[in-house]
Structure formats: structure tokens, C-alpha cells
Design a protein around this motif. Structure first.
Motif, PDB file in Angstrom:
ATOM      1  N   HIS A   6      -2.905 -22.153 -19.550  1.00 36.65           N
ATOM      2  CA  HIS A   6      -4.300 -21.730 -19.721  1.00 36.65           C
ATOM      3  C   HIS A   6      -4.476 -20.236 -19.438  1.00 36.65           C
ATOM      4  O   HIS A   6      -5.347 -19.819 -18.672  1.00 36.65           O
ATOM      5  N   VAL A   7      -3.650 -19.419 -20.092  1.00 34.31           N
ATOM      6  CA  VAL A   7      -3.657 -17.978 -19.855  1.00 34.31           C
ATOM      7  C   VAL A   7      -4.724 -17.288 -20.707  1.00 34.31           C
ATOM      8  O   VAL A   7      -4.833 -17.538 -21.911  1.00 34.31           O
ATOM      9  N   SER A   8      -5.496 -16.417 -20.057  1.00 32.05           N
ATOM     10  CA  SER A   8      -6.484 -15.585 -20.749  1.00 32.05           C
ATOM     11  C   SER A   8      -6.297 -14.132 -20.326  1.00 32.05           C
ATOM     12  O   SER A   8      -5.887 -13.849 -19.189  1.00 32.05           O
ATOM     13  N   TYR A   9      -6.600 -13.229 -21.261  1.00 33.91           N
ATOM     14  CA  TYR A   9      -6.475 -11.794 -20.964  1.00 33.91           C
ATOM     15  C   TYR A   9      -7.458 -11.030 -21.837  1.00 33.91           C
ATOM     16  O   TYR A   9      -7.552 -11.279 -23.042  1.00 33.91           O
ATOM     17  N   VAL A  10      -8.197 -10.098 -21.208  1.00 30.48           N
ATOM     18  CA  VAL A  10      -9.166  -9.262 -21.909  1.00 30.48           C
ATOM     19  C   VAL A  10      -8.838  -7.808 -21.633  1.00 30.48           C
ATOM     20  O   VAL A  10      -8.695  -7.403 -20.466  1.00 30.48           O
ATOM     21  N   TYR A  11      -8.701  -6.997 -22.684  1.00 33.58           N
ATOM     22  CA  TYR A  11      -8.493  -5.557 -22.516  1.00 33.58           C
ATOM     23  C   TYR A  11      -9.820  -4.896 -22.150  1.00 33.58           C
ATOM     24  O   TYR A  11     -10.863  -5.213 -22.731  1.00 33.58           O
ATOM     25  N   TYR A  32     -15.260  -1.688 -36.217  1.00 30.98           N
ATOM     26  CA  TYR A  32     -14.534  -1.101 -35.090  1.00 30.98           C
ATOM     27  C   TYR A  32     -14.834   0.389 -34.913  1.00 30.98           C
ATOM     28  O   TYR A  32     -14.132   1.069 -34.166  1.00 30.98           O
ATOM     29  N   GLY A  33     -15.872   0.906 -35.548  1.00 22.85           N
ATOM     30  CA  GLY A  33     -16.149   2.333 -35.496  1.00 22.85           C
ATOM     31  C   GLY A  33     -16.308   2.876 -34.091  1.00 22.85           C
ATOM     32  O   GLY A  33     -15.875   3.996 -33.785  1.00 22.85           O
ATOM     33  N   ALA A  34     -16.917   2.116 -33.202  1.00 23.99           N
ATOM     34  CA  ALA A  34     -17.169   2.583 -31.836  1.00 23.99           C
ATOM     35  C   ALA A  34     -16.072   2.168 -30.862  1.00 23.99           C
ATOM     36  O   ALA A  34     -16.203   2.361 -29.650  1.00 23.99           O
ATOM     37  N   HIS A  35     -14.967   1.587 -31.357  1.00 22.29           N
ATOM     38  CA  HIS A  35     -13.869   1.157 -30.494  1.00 22.29           C
ATOM     39  C   HIS A  35     -12.883   2.309 -30.252  1.00 22.29           C
ATOM     40  O   HIS A  35     -12.758   3.226 -31.062  1.00 22.29           O
ATOM     41  N   ALA A  47     -17.722  -1.597 -21.685  1.00 29.23           N
ATOM     42  CA  ALA A  47     -18.484  -1.823 -22.923  1.00 29.23           C
ATOM     43  C   ALA A  47     -17.586  -2.189 -24.084  1.00 29.23           C
ATOM     44  O   ALA A  47     -17.985  -2.942 -24.974  1.00 29.23           O
ATOM     45  N   GLN A  48     -16.350  -1.660 -24.081  1.00 29.32           N
ATOM     46  CA  GLN A  48     -15.462  -1.877 -25.228  1.00 29.32           C
ATOM     47  C   GLN A  48     -14.414  -2.952 -24.948  1.00 29.32           C
ATOM     48  O   GLN A  48     -13.327  -2.933 -25.511  1.00 29.32           O
ATOM     49  N   GLU A  49     -14.719  -3.901 -24.084  1.00 31.91           N
ATOM     50  CA  GLU A  49     -13.722  -4.925 -23.793  1.00 31.91           C
ATOM     51  C   GLU A  49     -13.354  -5.688 -25.061  1.00 31.91           C
ATOM     52  O   GLU A  49     -14.178  -5.880 -25.955  1.00 31.91           O
TER      53      GLU A  49
END
Length: 595
Positions: free
Chosen positions: A320-325, A140-143, A330-332
């Protein structure tokens, strides 16, 4: 002279009214004395408000004594010019990681401390890599830290202190937001730092299972040190721990039971230091010659369990719920993936899973703080994304208590904070105050706390104020993200008993995120297991918690009592492996007396 010498430490703070007039003097520490040698592992335990964190902040000069003295590596914290050196010597990891994360990227945050110490650049990045690897956050260094879960943020905060390579590290309830495996990893890392680098560890906690490997344990209550000794010496004083709002570690509760009921002897326990040794001892002693039963876990698969069907027009339904931050960037980061779930009226549902599994993201969908990017969410038959649907109504009826209470507290006094919700529901000021006083009492806080600033309170007290603020709105559904995190054992049990009463007596639906499977076994009716944003298991508590192998694959630590029953069952001992509550497990272990 040791690394840290504390003599007759007393600390008083003063509470003033809005005009600055003195209202009350509170003595947080009273005549505390202790010495810590270089390379020791010291645990300081006590209930919420016992003075543990106040003592910790004195050791690295964030607070200064009202009386007495503190010498850290030969430096007197009373001398202003040496305080920076004191803080370099004694690094501190706080309970809330947001209080010490400052950078936009994880690796930059970990590098911040060494950079300010003038460490050469190549050495800084070596320290960053080593520290992130120690806390298993190297990927996770680049997150951005803002995209991490609470537990992941805490690991980053710990890595930031490790990178400074202090002589002493103070862990101030630093594992309270981690799952059990995360806590074990941090404890293991602390022990390795002590053994390999001779770093002094001061571990502040109320989780007694975290003190097993300490060299010495100090028990605090009401600002004083009540008793101290090795862990085993402290565990032989359960009455003292109980009086101080603490309890024996679960493993030692079982050991105490087995000894008192003459199932094993003290001599047999001489080489037992952990649950694996205890289980091996019981299996060896009570092994049967007849054919062993197969481990039913080998026949179970990590798959969803069918749950009781509810009408689509009642409760909360996720389809059927989906969620992406950070979707499209690039950092999704994945939050939820194709989750279908129904919460029926009057249920007590526990949601469990390792850190980063999607539990908090799921909770924030239940009252519309987050809206699904894919799929639908229905509240009592209505799609919450419809233009004519009232999200304000949803949030009044589905109360959400965050994992971090600081995200929920903002007013100048506890009373004003708890009144805020009901006052925004178009009810009178008098009724709002009445609800606030009732809610504050329900969560076990004294009336003397009404006029205090919530930011003067301990972490556990803040959490109870945040819960009171939601209860004062009298929601139909109560959603709590790690509600017992930061609470001492007595306070945690009182809160869980309150939640159970609200479910049983008031018909309130309770949805609770937890890392503690013992809590889940005793209080929940149904369990949902999350992993990597997906729902893996969903069913009645007994059905889910009996799937030991599946839970371990999901990154969860199965309670030692359940593991004991399964191990004995495999050896051919007639015990019921469907027992999951501690009192029922103890009843099964009594069968060993007849063998």
C-alpha cells in the motif's frame, strides 16, 4: 536552391589524453551530400553511432564541417555572423530534454525562445498556448519541469521549439523517451506543421515505424548515406536495413510475411497504408459466414489479476505504497497511490504504462532512492525504513539504471565510470577493473571505448555504459527504466537477450520499464500495468497482453499482430488469440493459407 543544401560534408574530431596529446582522429561523417526543399518531411535513420546526430548538429551550426559546406536558407554556416540566423531558421529538439529546459515553469520555458527573438508579448502567449496544446501539455503550464516525467519533459522541449515557428524543425531522436501514444502525437504534430504551415521536418530516428509518412528517407551507416528513397522504396530493401542495424517496421514485417506466404497479394495491398487498413483487408478476405465469436474483451474488466504468491521473506514487497512529489505545496504531483506489489527472486517483470503513469517513481522505490510516504517496503522480509536497515546494502544488491543515462555518468573515462560502483564495495582495484571489463563486453561495447569520455558517446552508447556500471556491481536484482530507449533495433535485441540470460543462467531478478509491448511479449514472464500512479493489471504476460481493451484504456498501443488475431477471431477464423510472441502470431497467420 532548396532550404538546406549539403555538399561533400566531412567531419572529424580528435580524441586527446589528459595531457592534451592527440590519441586518435575519428571521422564521424564522410562525404555526405543531400538537399532538402522547403516543406519536405525528411527522415534520417541509422544505428547508434552512424552519424545521424552529428549531421543534425551541422544543419543548425552547432558543429562546423571539417570539409564541404552547408547552406541553410541561403546562409553558409561557415560564416560566424550568420549562425544565429541559421539557428532561428532550423530549430532543434534534442534526445535529452534536460539539455534544453531552462525555466522554472513550463509556460516560461516555452516562452523563452520567442522572448529572445523579440516577439511581442501577446503573440508570445498565443504561441505558448498553441504549442502546449499541440503536444497535449496545456494543463501543465504552471508546473515545474522538474516534477514532470521524462516523456512529459520532452513534450515541453518540443513545444519550446514550436513556439519559435522556425522554417525547419530537426527532431534528433526526440521521441525516444515517449510512450507509443506520445510518439504518435508528436509525429502527427510534425505532419500537421508540415502540411498546414509548410515547415520543413527533419526527423532523426532508428524507429522505422516513424518514417512511414516521410517524403524521403536517408539511411546512414558509418558516417555515410548508404541509400535513400521514399519509405516504400526503402522498405523493399530489408537486406540493406539489416546490414545497417535496422529492421522493417513491425507492420511491414507482417506485410512482408503475408505476401511471401501468398496470404495476400501486392495488388490487394495497394491501398494499405496503416494497420487498420491491413486488418480490414484480412477480415474482409477471410470472413466466415457462420456465427461470429463474441469479442472476449467485452467480458473483461480493467482489474487486477492475481499473481503467484511469494513468501514475504523473499524478494521485494510493496505494501500500500503512496508517494506525492512536492507534498503540501501548490504544485504537488501524484507519483504512486496505494500500490501493492511483490517482486520474487528470479523473475523477469515488465512494468508498462503511458508517460506519467508512475513507472519511474515505482522503480526508484525498489532500491530506496525514494522512500514511501505511506505504506511499507520490505526487502527480503526487512522494512527498508528501519533505522538499522542498510540502504547501502540495498543499493548494492538492487542495481538501478536510470531512464536518462546522463544522470548516471560522471567520470572522465568509461573505465573509471564503470569501476566506480565495484570500487565502493571494498574490493580490490584489480577485481574492480576485471568486473568493469567484463561488464563493458557484456553490453556489446568494444575495448577501444575504455579510455573515452562517456560524454563523447552517442545516446545509445551512454545507455550501455550506464548498464555496464550497474552490472559490474553484480547485483541480485537489476532494475532498468526504459533500457532500450535510444538503442537501435539490433542493439536493443542484444541487450534484451543479455537480460534474459542473466535471469535464466545467473538467477538474477530483472525488473524492466518498457513502452514496447513486442519486447514485453518476447522476454518478460510477468507484466505490471500502471496508470495515474496506480497498479491496474498484474499477471502473466499472456493473461495481461490478451486484455486488448484494458491495455488501450490504460493508454497503451496493442501490437498489431495481437490486434490482427483478435479481429480474425471475431470474424470466426480459427486462430488462437492467446498467442502474443511475434513468431507464434506468424504461425497462426499461416492458417489463412488453408482457407
Amino acid at each position: 536552391m532548396g532550404l538546406i543544401n549539403i555538399k561533400n560534408l566531412t567531419f572529424e574530431y580528435f580524441r586527446r589524453d589528459e595531457e592534451g596529446n592527440l590519441e586518435e582522429m575519428i571521422e564521424a561523417l564522410k562525404g555526405v551530400s543531400l538537399d532538402v526543399n522547403q516543406g519536405e518531411f525528411i527522415a534520417i535513420v541509422g544505428r547508434n553511432g552512424s552519424g545521424k546526430s552529428t549531421l543534425a548538429k551541422h544543419i543548425n551550426a552547432l558543429l562546423l564541417p571539417s570539409e564541404g559546406e552547408i547552406i541553410v536558407d541561403g546562409l553558409d554556416t561557415a560564416e560566424e555572423e550568420v549562425r544565429l540566423s541559421v539557428r532561428k531558421t532550423a530549430g532543434m529538439i534534442f534526445q535529452n530534454p534536460d539539455n534544453q529546459i531552462v525555466a522554472n515553469l513550463v509556460e516560461e520555458d516555452v516562452a523563452f525562445g520567442p522572448e529572445n527573438m523579440g516577439v511581442p508579448t501577446p503573440d508570445i502567449w498565443n504561441r505558448v498556448d498553441e504549442s502546449l496544446t499541440t503536444v497535449e501539455m496545456q494543463e501543465y503550464g504552471a508546473h515545474s519541469p522538474n516534477l514532470l516525467s521524462g516523456g512529459q519533459k520532452q513534450r515541453v522541449a518540443i513545444a519550446g521549439v514550436l513556439a519559435m515557428e522556425p522554417k525547419c524543425i530537426i527532431f534528433d531522436e526526440a521521441t525516444s523517451m515517449l510512450d507509443p501514444q506520445g510518439r504518435e502525437q508528436i509525429l502527427f504534430a510534425a505532419r500537421q506543421l508540415q502540411k498546414e504551415k509548410k515547415i520543413t521536418i527533419i526527423f532523426i530516428t532508428h524507429h522505422m515505424d516513424e518514417v512511414v509518412w516521410a517524403d524521403r528517407v536517408f539511411v546512414m551507416d558509418k558516417g555515410r548515406i548508404v541509400t535513400h528513397g521514399t519509405p516504400r522504396q526503402i522498405f523493399k530493401q530489408p537486406w540493406v536495413l539489416s546490414r545497417c542495424g535496422l529492421q522493417l517496421p513491425v507492420l511491414y514485417q507482417y506485410i512482408d510475411f503475408l505476401v511471401n506466404n501468398r496470404i495476400v497479394s501486392n495488388d490487394e495491398l495497394e491501398n494499405v497504408y496503416g494497420e487498420e487498413e491491413l486488418i480490414a483487408l484480412l477480415c474482409h478476405k477471410y470472413r466466415r459466414e457462420h456465427e461470429r465469436n463474441e469479442n472476449i474483451e467485452n467480458r473483461k474488466r480493467l482489474s487486477e489479476t492475481q499473481t503467484e504468491a511469494h513468501s514475504a521473506t523473499e524478494g521485494i514487497l510493496l505494501n500500500h505504497v503512496s508517494y506525492v512529489y512536492g507534498k503540501g505545496f501548490a504544485q504537488e504531483s501524484l507519483g504512486l497511490k496505494n500500490v501493492s506489489l511483490q517482486i520474487g527472486k528470479g523473475e523477469f517483470v515488465a512494468v508498462i504504462g503511458e508517460t506519467g503513469s508512475g513507472k519511474s517513481t515505482l522503480m526508484q522505490h525498489l532500491n530506496g532512492l525514494l522512500l514511501p510516504q505511506e505504506g511499507e517496503i520490505y526487502f527480503e522480509g526487512k522494512d527498508i525504513t528501519d533505522k538499522d536497515f542498510s540502504l547501502k546494502m540495498l543499493r548494492q544488491r538492487v542495481g538501478l539504471v536510470f531512464q536518462n543515462p546522463d544522470n548516471q555518468l560522471f567520470a572522465e573515462s568509461v573505465e573509471r565510470d564503470v569501476c566506480f560502483g565495484p570500487e565502493n564495495m571494498n574490493i580490490s582495484r584489480v577485481e574492480a577493473q576485471k568486473r568493469a571489463y567484463e561488464a563493458i563486453g557484456m553490453v556489446g561495447l568494444p575495448d577501444t571505448i575504455y579510455d573515452m569520455s562517456p560524454f563523447q558517446l552517442s545516446g545509445g552508447q551512454k545507455r550501455r555504459v550506464a548498464i555496464a556500471g550497474v552490472l559490474a556491481m553484480k547485483p541480485d536484482y537489476l532494475v532498468l527504466d526504459e533500457p532500450t530507449s535510444g538503442l537501435d533495433p539490433v542493439s536493443a535485441r542484444e541487450l534484451l537477450e543479455l537480460l534474459k540470460r542473466l535471469q535464466v543462467e545467473a538467477g538474477m531478478t530483472v525488473v524492466m520499464v518498457s513502452h514496447k509491448l513486442e519486447e514485453v511479449a518476447e522476454f518478460a514472464d510477468r507484466v505490471v500495468v500502471m496508470k495515474q500512479g496506480r497498479k491496474l493489471l498484474d499477471g502473466a504476460v499472456k493473461d495481461v497482453l490478451s486484455q486488448v481493451g484494458a491495455l488501450e484504456q490504460a493508454g497503451l498501443l496493442v501490437p498489431v499482430g495481437i490486434k490482427m488475431l483478435y479481429a480474425l477471431h471475431r470474424e470466426g477464423v480459427d486462430v488462437d488469440v492467446q498467442m502474443i510472441r511475434q513468431e507464434d502470431i506468424l504461425e497462426q497467420l499461416l492458417k489463412l493459407r488453408r482457407l
